[in-house]
Design a protein around this motif. Sequence first.
Motif, PDB file in Angstrom:
ATOM      1  N   THR A   1      52.095  44.077  24.892  1.00  0.00           N
ATOM      2  CA  THR A   1      50.699  43.815  25.223  1.00  0.00           C
ATOM      3  C   THR A   1      50.320  44.611  26.462  1.00  0.00           C
ATOM      4  O   THR A   1      50.980  44.505  27.499  1.00  0.00           O
ATOM      5  N   ILE A   2      49.284  45.425  26.328  1.00  0.00           N
ATOM      6  CA  ILE A   2      48.797  46.271  27.418  1.00  0.00           C
ATOM      7  C   ILE A   2      47.407  45.778  27.811  1.00  0.00           C
ATOM      8  O   ILE A   2      46.553  45.557  26.940  1.00  0.00           O
ATOM      9  N   ARG A   3      47.180  45.590  29.113  1.00  0.00           N
ATOM     10  CA  ARG A   3      45.868  45.154  29.607  1.00  0.00           C
ATOM     11  C   ARG A   3      45.259  46.282  30.432  1.00  0.00           C
ATOM     12  O   ARG A   3      45.881  46.793  31.370  1.00  0.00           O
ATOM     13  N   ILE A   4      44.058  46.664  30.083  1.00  0.00           N
ATOM     14  CA  ILE A   4      43.298  47.658  30.831  1.00  0.00           C
ATOM     15  C   ILE A   4      42.248  46.917  31.645  1.00  0.00           C
ATOM     16  O   ILE A   4      41.433  46.169  31.095  1.00  0.00           O
ATOM     17  N   GLY A   5      42.273  47.118  32.963  1.00  0.00           N
ATOM     18  CA  GLY A   5      41.314  46.435  33.815  1.00  0.00           C
ATOM     19  C   GLY A   5      41.947  45.893  35.078  1.00  0.00           C
ATOM     20  O   GLY A   5      43.092  46.227  35.409  1.00  0.00           O
ATOM     21  N   PRO A   6      41.215  45.051  35.808  1.00  0.00           N
ATOM     22  CA  PRO A   6      39.934  44.479  35.395  1.00  0.00           C
ATOM     23  C   PRO A   6      38.816  45.516  35.376  1.00  0.00           C
ATOM     24  O   PRO A   6      38.740  46.392  36.226  1.00  0.00           O
TER      25      PRO A   6
ATOM     26  N   MET B   1      29.899  42.073  25.413  1.00  0.00           N
ATOM     27  CA  MET B   1      30.497  42.557  24.166  1.00  0.00           C
ATOM     28  C   MET B   1      31.203  43.884  24.413  1.00  0.00           C
ATOM     29  O   MET B   1      30.890  44.611  25.360  1.00  0.00           O
ATOM     30  N   LEU B   2      32.194  44.141  23.548  1.00  0.00           N
ATOM     31  CA  LEU B   2      32.924  45.405  23.568  1.00  0.00           C
ATOM     32  C   LEU B   2      32.136  46.404  22.733  1.00  0.00           C
ATOM     33  O   LEU B   2      32.172  46.345  21.504  1.00  0.00           O
ATOM     34  N   HIS B   3      31.413  47.300  23.396  1.00  0.00           N
ATOM     35  CA  HIS B   3      30.611  48.270  22.661  1.00  0.00           C
ATOM     36  C   HIS B   3      31.516  49.194  21.863  1.00  0.00           C
ATOM     37  O   HIS B   3      31.326  49.375  20.663  1.00  0.00           O
ATOM     38  N   HIS B   4      32.512  49.783  22.525  1.00  0.00           N
ATOM     39  CA  HIS B   4      33.552  50.518  21.808  1.00  0.00           C
ATOM     40  C   HIS B   4      34.665  50.901  22.765  1.00  0.00           C
ATOM     41  O   HIS B   4      34.486  50.921  23.987  1.00  0.00           O
ATOM     42  N   ALA B   5      35.820  51.180  22.194  1.00  0.00           N
ATOM     43  CA  ALA B   5      36.975  51.666  22.946  1.00  0.00           C
ATOM     44  C   ALA B   5      37.690  52.711  22.108  1.00  0.00           C
ATOM     45  O   ALA B   5      37.792  52.561  20.887  1.00  0.00           O
TER      46      ALA B   5
ATOM     47  N   PRO C   1      57.667  60.179  24.411  1.00  0.00           N
ATOM     48  CA  PRO C   1      58.306  59.446  25.506  1.00  0.00           C
ATOM     49  C   PRO C   1      57.573  59.559  26.836  1.00  0.00           C
ATOM     50  O   PRO C   1      57.719  58.713  27.706  1.00  0.00           O
ATOM     51  N   VAL C   2      56.776  60.615  27.020  1.00  0.00           N
ATOM     52  CA  VAL C   2      56.041  60.800  28.278  1.00  0.00           C
ATOM     53  C   VAL C   2      54.659  60.185  28.134  1.00  0.00           C
ATOM     54  O   VAL C   2      53.938  60.485  27.168  1.00  0.00           O
ATOM     55  N   PRO C   3      54.254  59.312  29.046  1.00  0.00           N
ATOM     56  CA  PRO C   3      52.947  58.649  28.920  1.00  0.00           C
ATOM     57  C   PRO C   3      51.786  59.623  29.075  1.00  0.00           C
ATOM     58  O   PRO C   3      51.427  60.011  30.180  1.00  0.00           O
ATOM     59  N   LEU C   4      51.190  59.996  27.978  1.00  0.00           N
ATOM     60  CA  LEU C   4      50.024  60.875  27.987  1.00  0.00           C
ATOM     61  C   LEU C   4      48.860  60.232  27.236  1.00  0.00           C
ATOM     62  O   LEU C   4      47.968  60.919  26.753  1.00  0.00           O
ATOM     63  N   LEU C   5      48.893  58.914  27.148  1.00  0.00           N
ATOM     64  CA  LEU C   5      47.809  58.183  26.516  1.00  0.00           C
ATOM     65  C   LEU C   5      46.745  57.829  27.553  1.00  0.00           C
ATOM     66  O   LEU C   5      47.058  57.535  28.711  1.00  0.00           O
ATOM     67  N   TRP C   6      45.480  57.863  27.137  1.00  0.00           N
ATOM     68  CA  TRP C   6      44.415  57.383  28.000  1.00  0.00           C
ATOM     69  C   TRP C   6      43.309  56.827  27.123  1.00  0.00           C
ATOM     70  O   TRP C   6      43.321  57.000  25.908  1.00  0.00           O
ATOM     71  N   SER C   7      42.368  56.135  27.722  1.00  0.00           N
ATOM     72  CA  SER C   7      41.354  55.427  26.949  1.00  0.00           C
ATOM     73  C   SER C   7      39.995  55.513  27.622  1.00  0.00           C
ATOM     74  O   SER C   7      39.883  55.734  28.837  1.00  0.00           O
ATOM     75  N   VAL C   8      38.975  55.336  26.801  1.00  0.00           N
ATOM     76  CA  VAL C   8      37.602  55.132  27.268  1.00  0.00           C
ATOM     77  C   VAL C   8      37.139  53.795  26.709  1.00  0.00           C
ATOM     78  O   VAL C   8      37.303  53.531  25.516  1.00  0.00           O
ATOM     79  N   VAL C   9      36.583  52.935  27.566  1.00  0.00           N
ATOM     80  CA  VAL C   9      36.112  51.615  27.150  1.00  0.00           C
ATOM     81  C   VAL C   9      34.671  51.447  27.620  1.00  0.00           C
ATOM     82  O   VAL C   9      34.377  51.666  28.803  1.00  0.00           O
ATOM     83  N   GLU C  10      33.786  51.082  26.700  1.00  0.00           N
ATOM     84  CA  GLU C  10      32.387  50.823  27.061  1.00  0.00           C
ATOM     85  C   GLU C  10      32.046  49.369  26.767  1.00  0.00           C
ATOM     86  O   GLU C  10      32.315  48.871  25.664  1.00  0.00           O
TER      87      GLU C  10
ATOM     88  N   ALA D   1      33.991  40.396  35.152  1.00  0.00           N
ATOM     89  CA  ALA D   1      35.260  41.119  35.160  1.00  0.00           C
ATOM     90  C   ALA D   1      36.064  40.731  33.926  1.00  0.00           C
ATOM     91  O   ALA D   1      36.361  39.544  33.715  1.00  0.00           O
ATOM     92  N   VAL D   2      36.391  41.720  33.112  1.00  0.00           N
ATOM     93  CA  VAL D   2      37.111  41.467  31.862  1.00  0.00           C
ATOM     94  C   VAL D   2      38.229  42.486  31.703  1.00  0.00           C
ATOM     95  O   VAL D   2      38.344  43.448  32.460  1.00  0.00           O
ATOM     96  N   PHE D   3      39.052  42.277  30.675  1.00  0.00           N
ATOM     97  CA  PHE D   3      40.165  43.171  30.355  1.00  0.00           C
ATOM     98  C   PHE D   3      40.068  43.577  28.885  1.00  0.00           C
ATOM     99  O   PHE D   3      39.755  42.755  28.023  1.00  0.00           O
ATOM    100  N   PHE D   4      40.365  44.843  28.619  1.00  0.00           N
ATOM    101  CA  PHE D   4      40.545  45.289  27.240  1.00  0.00           C
ATOM    102  C   PHE D   4      42.037  45.230  26.950  1.00  0.00           C
ATOM    103  O   PHE D   4      42.833  45.910  27.596  1.00  0.00           O
ATOM    104  N   ASP D   5      42.424  44.402  25.999  1.00  0.00           N
ATOM    105  CA  ASP D   5      43.829  44.172  25.659  1.00  0.00           C
ATOM    106  C   ASP D   5      44.189  44.848  24.345  1.00  0.00           C
ATOM    107  O   ASP D   5      43.391  44.872  23.409  1.00  0.00           O
ATOM    108  N   MET D   6      45.400  45.381  24.281  1.00  0.00           N
ATOM    109  CA  MET D   6      45.949  45.910  23.035  1.00  0.00           C
ATOM    110  C   MET D   6      47.357  45.366  22.843  1.00  0.00           C
ATOM    111  O   MET D   6      48.205  45.519  23.720  1.00  0.00           O
ATOM    112  N   THR D   7      47.581  44.710  21.713  1.00  0.00           N
ATOM    113  CA  THR D   7      48.923  44.293  21.337  1.00  0.00           C
ATOM    114  C   THR D   7      49.454  45.313  20.339  1.00  0.00           C
ATOM    115  O   THR D   7      48.903  45.464  19.238  1.00  0.00           O
ATOM    116  N   VAL D   8      50.489  46.030  20.741  1.00  0.00           N
ATOM    117  CA  VAL D   8      50.997  47.175  19.985  1.00  0.00           C
ATOM    118  C   VAL D   8      52.368  46.845  19.418  1.00  0.00           C
ATOM    119  O   VAL D   8      53.263  46.407  20.151  1.00  0.00           O
TER     120      VAL D   8
END
Length: 368
Positions: A78-83, A152-156, A202-211, A221-228
């Motif tokens: 589980t990864i949390r982006i935020g707050p 609401m989560l407009h998009h991620a 193996p090298v962390p090159l992931l990034w995200s945009v959250v609206e 204040a909220v968090f965008f969560d991803m369970t992977v």
Amino acid sequence: MFTTSRRITAVTMGSLLGLAMLAAPATGAGSAGADRQHSVPDPVPDTVTDLVDGQIDGTVGAEMVDRAFTGDGRVETTIRIGPIVASPHEEGDHGTHGDGPRGPEEKAHGTHTTIAAPVPTPCLGITCQVTSVEPDLTYADGSRANYDTDIMLHHAVLFDRSREDITCADETLGLAGQRIFAAGNERTGGQIPEGYGLPIGPVPLLWSVVELENFAPEAQAVFFDMTVEATPSLLDSGLTEVTPVWWDVANCTFDSHHHVPEGESTTTWQWESTLTGTLHAAGGHLHDGGDTLTLHNRTTGDELGASHADYGNDPAYLGHIDTMTTCTDGNLGTITQGDTLELVSDYHSHYPQHNAMSIMIGFVEETD
């Protein structure tokens, strides 16, 4: 299989950031990997922030808050982006909610906040195969944030900077990396059929945009969560790699917005395929008023998949779109390089929209 031409070799800043992440110590206690936390430095690489300059309101950090082995060789993380602090909606009415057949009769008005964030790799220093991603929007205590709490989560969107995007490789947005996952407020999970996986390096090159869109007069204040769910590749899982392909009526734009009129409308977009293989899974994203997204192979005459919108299933959505169906049967059809694929978006909107979305992401097993 992935071809060498689709790998981005000039990652410079991203590589340095990745090495720094690998060197960063994990915190927490317990058995190895069971409840370790792995934080990501707040700054997003300069190459990324330059790309989205003027499009985002800031950057935030991300943290791996839970990691457990499922017993079948898989790891659930589980990864949390935020707050993420959503700006208050200080002026004007936020519109109405309701139980119309395709969402409320009037548009909801809120204040938008968009952030960028680095994302830790789910497998901590080894290559793995991702088989599912479940998104959510929550508060610090883990409770869900939604229309019933005035947000609401407009998009991620989740990007992999180690690979080129399939449908935007020659466009400016392609510099952001390969778009590998997306979510709207309906929070549709990405599920890849049994026997297949999305490779993450193996090298962390992931990034995200959250609206986000906040309807409350105060900041939230909220968090965008991803369970992977993923399988480490060192276990010789036998999973077959799939390539994520992004189809979008407003493709290669930062916000993916397009116009739909009041009433019934159909919008189409075509792409000449640059790959050959079998489509194994697909899912779509629409806004209120959306009916169906359908992907066709116009060269062969085949319908490859359709994603349908639904409303009124969850009270927390207050009548807004809450479901998008997915196609995960495992063999949706074949695609050949040079084929013309067409995405068809059907809306029946109660009002004109300037920021509608019509996006489908699919996972293709490349055979050539």
